[in-house]
Design a protein around this motif. Structure first.
Motif, PDB file in Angstrom:
ATOM      1  N   ALA A   1       0.792  -1.058  -0.011  1.00 30.26           N
ATOM      2  CA  ALA A   1       0.008  -0.166  -0.068  1.00 30.26           C
ATOM      3  C   ALA A   1       0.832   1.218   0.051  1.00 30.26           C
ATOM      4  CB  ALA A   1      -0.770   0.067   1.271  1.00 30.26           C
ATOM      5  N   SER A   2       2.004   1.177   0.728  1.00 29.98           N
ATOM      6  CA  SER A   2       2.926   2.410   0.773  1.00 29.98           C
ATOM      7  C   SER A   2       3.410   2.526  -0.790  1.00 29.98           C
ATOM      8  CB  SER A   2       4.221   2.111   1.373  1.00 29.98           C
ATOM      9  OG  SER A   2       4.937   1.088   1.024  1.00 29.98           O
TER      10      SER A   2
ATOM     11  N   ARG B   1       1.691   2.265  -3.575  1.00 27.67           N
ATOM     12  CA  ARG B   1       0.657   2.717  -4.442  1.00 27.67           C
ATOM     13  C   ARG B   1       0.350   4.292  -3.996  1.00 27.67           C
ATOM     14  NH1 ARG B   1      -1.430  -2.532  -3.386  1.00 27.67           N
ATOM     15  NH2 ARG B   1      -2.790  -1.992  -1.864  1.00 27.67           N
ATOM     16  N   GLU B   2       0.365   4.402  -2.410  1.00 25.02           N
ATOM     17  CA  GLU B   2       0.069   5.656  -2.062  1.00 25.02           C
ATOM     18  C   GLU B   2       1.265   6.730  -2.643  1.00 25.02           C
ATOM     19  OE1 GLU B   2      -0.149   5.533   2.333  1.00 25.02           O
ATOM     20  OE2 GLU B   2      -1.808   4.293   2.222  1.00 25.02           O
TER      21      GLU B   2
ATOM     22  N   VAL C   1       0.542   7.652  -6.002  1.00 23.80           N
ATOM     23  CA  VAL C   1      -0.476   8.693  -6.416  1.00 23.80           C
ATOM     24  C   VAL C   1      -0.163  10.081  -6.017  1.00 23.80           C
ATOM     25  CG1 VAL C   1      -2.863   8.965  -5.629  1.00 23.80           C
ATOM     26  CG2 VAL C   1      -2.298   6.801  -6.381  1.00 23.80           C
ATOM     27  N   THR C   2       0.594   9.959  -4.740  1.00 23.83           N
ATOM     28  CA  THR C   2       0.939  11.363  -4.269  1.00 23.83           C
ATOM     29  C   THR C   2       1.825  12.018  -5.168  1.00 23.83           C
ATOM     30  OG1 THR C   2       0.723  10.490  -1.931  1.00 23.83           O
ATOM     31  CG2 THR C   2       2.015  12.546  -2.189  1.00 23.83           C
TER      32      THR C   2
ATOM     33  N   THR D   1       4.463  11.236   1.207  1.00 16.87           N
ATOM     34  CA  THR D   1       5.492  10.048   0.653  1.00 16.87           C
ATOM     35  C   THR D   1       5.387  10.131  -0.629  1.00 16.87           C
ATOM     36  OG1 THR D   1       5.433   8.911   2.740  1.00 16.87           O
ATOM     37  CG2 THR D   1       6.668   8.056   0.936  1.00 16.87           C
TER      38      THR D   1
END
Length: 307
Positions: free
Chosen positions: A85-86, A88-89, A92-93, A261
């Motif tokens: 998940a880190s 993918r986040e 996107v960020t 991040t």
């Protein structure tokens, strides 16, 4: 014929032939003015001259890149990173910050460039020169200046606490994504303004004078005369800012935005904090692919547009 050495025979040229004295040091059988033919001239093959730059490129860039790609090919590395998940986040960020920063730089840079180029005011040339100097500033310097202004113990919060008597000030946005967005727009806007000012300096002011004499308002002149001329410069500056924002590391680090991040920050945390070099190399390869893909897309669009 007295005085002639015995055994020497005097040579006389044939009738109609003018003798040519040979120059000192000239090789026998060739006159001084005779040019060497390509067959006789000694040349170095072209590929020999390409060896030094190719060798430097291979040692400085290609070899480290090959090591990164090789490390990223560890068994299960791509699957583990893509499933986290880190990652993918962070992806996107990174994308939304880069796109939003580029849009903000395009709007702000266009407005400021129009004012500097077409609105006479004292110190306009000095401001234009300062933009060239600003491009050499490191990104963390701008972020540090924003921290002095809007940080937790910055000037704005200090003035607020002095006036109201409250223990803390209200300005805490620098440690949020909006603070990173403000810092990136502040730092990268001159990268859009520089090509715009160069394009505006080549515009004929007669077009603006004719449009103004016909009764066109300033906003209409900007929209119908200035903006079409600025589109290639906007595309060049915007594409540069987009690629730089995708790979920006110093701004995010110095703002102290712990909840933000990006891909470069994820590479740093995986490699330095977690010592997971395979995952760090996977994220680095993804970042490189994004940057190269955007560059190829930009070149394709520019070629079709005839830029």
């Amino acid at each position: 014929m007295a005085g002639r050495a015995p055994g020497l025979v005097e040579e006389h040229p044939a009738p109609g032939v003018v003798p040519h004295p040979s120059a000192p040091g000239a090789p026998p059988g060739r006159s001084p003015g005779e040019e060497r033919t390509p067959a006789t001239r000694r040349t170095v093959p072209v590929w020999v001259w390409a060896l030094p730059p190719v060798a430097v490129l291979a040692v400085v860039f290609l070899y480290p890149l090959a090591l990164v790609v090789q490390e990223s090919l560890a068994p299960g590395a791509y699957g583990d990173v893509f499933a986290s998940a880190s990652f993918r986040e962070a992806l996107v960020t990174t994308v939304w910050l880069a796109v939003a920063s580029t849009a903000g730089c395009l709007v702000l840079g266009f407005v400021l460039a129009v004012v500097i180029a077409f609105v006479p005011f004292p110190g306009g040339k000095a401001v234009s020169k300062f933009i060239d100097v600003f491009l050499s500033f490191p990104s963390f310097l701008i972020t540090l200046a924003l921290l002095f202004l809007y940080g937790t113990v910055g000037m704005a919060n200090g003035v607020w606490t002095d006036v109201t008597g409250e223990p803390t000030g209200p300005f805490r946005f620098l440690t949020t994504p909006w603070g990173v967005l403000l810092a990136e727009i502040t730092y990268f806007t001159p990268f859009v303004m520089r090509p715009l000012l160069a394009a505006f300096s080549q515009m004929e002011t007669a077009q603006l004078e004719v449009a103004s004499s016909l009764g066109a308002r300033p906003l209409r002149i900007v929209r119908q005369v200035i903006l079409p001329e600025a589109l290639p410069a906007l595309a060049a500056g915007g594409s540069l800012v987009l690629v730089m924002c995708l790979n920006e590391f110093g701004i995010v680090l110095f703002t102290g935005a712990k909840g933000v991040t990006t891909l470069p920050m994820l590479v740093y945390s995986k490699a330095i904090l977690e010592s997971d070099y395979a995952a760090a190399c996977v994220v680095a390869v993804v970042s490189i692919a994004l940057s190269v893909g955007l560059y190829v897309l930009y070149r394709g669009v520019s070629r079709r547009a005839g830029a």
